[in-house]
Write an enzyme that holds these catalytic residues in place. Sequence first.
Site, PDB file in Angstrom:
ATOM      1  N   ALA A  32       3.391  66.904  44.882  1.00  0.00           N
ATOM      2  CA  ALA A  32       3.717  66.204  44.134  1.00  0.00           C
ATOM      3  C   ALA A  32       2.934  65.164  43.932  1.00  0.00           C
ATOM      4  O   ALA A  32       3.463  63.541  44.461  1.00  0.00           O
ATOM      5  CB  ALA A  32       4.790  65.982  45.549  1.00  0.00           C
ATOM      6  N   HIS A  37      -1.809  59.235  44.855  1.00  0.00           N
ATOM      7  CA  HIS A  37      -2.753  60.298  44.883  1.00  0.00           C
ATOM      8  C   HIS A  37      -3.763  59.641  44.192  1.00  0.00           C
ATOM      9  O   HIS A  37      -4.864  60.308  44.165  1.00  0.00           O
ATOM     10  CB  HIS A  37      -2.125  61.344  44.716  1.00  0.00           C
ATOM     11  N   GLY A 147      -4.919  56.546  52.083  1.00  0.00           N
ATOM     12  CA  GLY A 147      -3.460  55.671  51.389  1.00  0.00           C
ATOM     13  C   GLY A 147      -3.031  55.004  52.385  1.00  0.00           C
ATOM     14  O   GLY A 147      -2.590  54.369  52.949  1.00  0.00           O
TER      15      GLY A 147
END
Length: 258
Positions: A32, A37, A147
């Site tokens: 997803a 990303h 992240g």
Amino acid sequence: MTRIIRTVEEWQILRSELKYSDTLGFVPTMGALHAGHASLIKRSISENGYTVVSIFVNPTQFNNPDDLKRYPRTESEDLNQLEKLQVDYAFIPDYQSIYPDDFYYKVTENNLSLTMEGTGRPGHFDGVLTVVMKLLNIIRPTRSYFGEKDYQQYMLVKKMSEAFFMNVEVIPCPTVRDSDGLALSSRNVLLSKEDRQRAPLFAQLLQSDKTAEQVKVELQQSGFAVDYITDFEGRRYGAVYLGKVRLIDNIELKQNVS
Ligand code: PAF
């Protein structure tokens, strides 16, 4: 062309063909894919000779079966994105490839993992650390990118790599936000229209000069179910629910806020 690899054995052959001097960047994901990303992937491409992105919705890190069922799965769109970004390899294993032991072996951390995300989601970090350890052992990257939206996860992975003398650099990358401040997350697409409109208040209040307690109360008054708002080692962390959707975020605290 992004080369798709679905088995550990196939990757191991490719990995052994990379030269000793080649650097390999790794971005583990659950698919997803969004702009958050993409920023990790671009960083990896800029810093390494080759980049591999894994897509694996890891069941062992979901403490709630409904959350696992609802988690968005968008493999063909993800592959289009990887292609556009010119990623060299996409590693997309199935459960059996990653868990031939059926999760009888796991990595457990007994300190930081018991706070914040670990309190509301028992076992979550066992699942995260175990899958990340497995993926790092399979991929054998030079650098791996995480992240900062999941800052607690980043810290746990970094400390795990140090604790087990793993030969990888664990690199944090800044949170990417929508124009209204909401941290990008694969779960954002699950928000209803009204909740999506309400969601940016979470980031706004986290970033304000209010105390953690004030932030919690104001979020509750605005219809958020608050799991925690916690100040820890110079950062403020939060987790809330809007409907059934869990959102997390964190920011670096300014000097004058305690
Ligand atoms: O942050 C994520 O998407 C996941 O926790 C990770 C690191 C890919 C492990 O499944």
